[in-house]
Design a protein around this motif. Sequence first.
Motif, PDB file in Angstrom:
ATOM      1  N   LEU A 193       0.849  -1.188   0.000  1.00 58.74           N
ATOM      2  CA  LEU A 193       0.000   0.000   0.000  1.00 58.74           C
ATOM      3  C   LEU A 193       0.884   1.237   0.000  1.00 58.74           C
ATOM      4  N   LEU A 194       0.553   2.203  -0.851  1.00 58.34           N
ATOM      5  CA  LEU A 194       1.232   3.490  -0.867  1.00 58.34           C
ATOM      6  C   LEU A 194       0.181   4.574  -0.665  1.00 58.34           C
ATOM      7  N   THR A 195       0.428   5.483   0.275  1.00 52.94           N
ATOM      8  CA  THR A 195      -0.554   6.527   0.551  1.00 52.94           C
ATOM      9  C   THR A 195       0.084   7.908   0.590  1.00 52.94           C
ATOM     10  N   GLY A 196      -0.740   8.879   0.250  1.00 53.02           N
ATOM     11  CA  GLY A 196      -0.364  10.283   0.329  1.00 53.02           C
ATOM     12  C   GLY A 196      -1.621  11.115   0.475  1.00 53.02           C
ATOM     13  N   HIS A 197      -1.451  12.417   0.554  1.00 51.24           N
ATOM     14  CA  HIS A 197      -2.641  13.280   0.639  1.00 51.24           C
ATOM     15  C   HIS A 197      -2.480  14.486  -0.278  1.00 51.24           C
ATOM     16  N   MET A 198      -3.617  14.944  -0.790  1.00 49.02           N
ATOM     17  CA  MET A 198      -3.622  16.086  -1.707  1.00 49.02           C
ATOM     18  C   MET A 198      -3.977  17.387  -1.007  1.00 49.02           C
TER      19      MET A 198
END
Length: 401
Positions: free
Chosen positions: A95-100
Amino acid sequence: MSPTGTETSLDTAAGQPMLDQTLDWAAINSGTGNLAGLGAVASKLADAFSALPGDLTLLEADPVESILPDGATKTTERGRNLHLTVRPEAPVQVLLTGHMDTVFGADHSFQSIRTLDDGRINGPGVADMKGGVAIILAALTGLEASPLRDRIGYEVVINSDEETGSHGSAALIARAAQGKAAALTYEPAATPEGLLAGARPGSGNFSIVITGRSAHAGRNPEDGRNAVLAAADLALRLSKAKGPRLSVNPAKIDGGGPNNVVPDHAVLRVNMRPATSGDQARAQSHLDAAIAMVAAEHGVHIHCHGGFNRPPKPLDPTAERLFQLVRDCGARLGQAIAWAPGGGVCDGNNIAACGVPVVDTMGVRGGAIHSGEEFLIVESLAERARLSTLVLLELAERGRP
């Protein structure tokens, strides 16, 4: 895989237009409450990530409840979240996560991007985390250039409300974390030198609504039940619980009115940060007990809204192995990787609570985030893209950290 094949993937990742993407995305205000700006950024991200294989969607966020200063409950909309699934049948899943979103609202003074004399980029969200999102895309592009790609599948979540606690995207992240061997989250490095955040405390935010009884402050104050006084008493009682393993911050009291009226309403806002799950349980017990005592002693009604939405993130043996893998990959690339406990919280807390090892500061090197001095160190884009690509390749070969 041969060294030549690895270098091809790393060079592919490092050669992506990450700086141009970061500047393009950061030029659009995407404060958590700016739905129009978030929509524009989400569309750009969807276009960019559509270059990868798999199933890409922009998902509506769950509704979020908040407490207004008058104690009323408000339902707030959040922006759509990007979700990409690639090769869910592969033997290794990550899983790879980030936020905008950023902390800078549409009416904030910090809106422009500039290049500083030393080459750093100053701008809203360039480090936290438009640059990190660009690294995710670059690393996965490098992975897709490798023959090992068929061994590894992945989900990507770029959410729109991380800066306010991910209330509208927490369920999506929890679903995406299921069955994953490891996770990488792209918050900026903890220091400009590239330090990773290891263990993190948890975080709970509470809006505590106190309802008393109004009365004339001169004629019959004894008939009143002072909600502001009860809120202040509760704030003091809660602050006594703070210590090395629990921070308590009574942040604001809303309420009160004319000087000649006993106030019948107040809202106390409190943040609590426990070091471990045991500390969290003790914090909750202290909160419950303090509320019960204040309600009884002041003759008021108290309703507590909120909770611990970021569980503590300890550095357990599985997480340590993932950190060591990142360190070893960094050493192969000439990057010195170290980690230390951090005081902040992020989506990595929630992922770890799902039983998945996570390194949550895989993003750019930079600093001064959440301020008008926020900056990105440009060369870290290629550095971190290479690092992430190599970590993904190693996970594809090993199957686990």
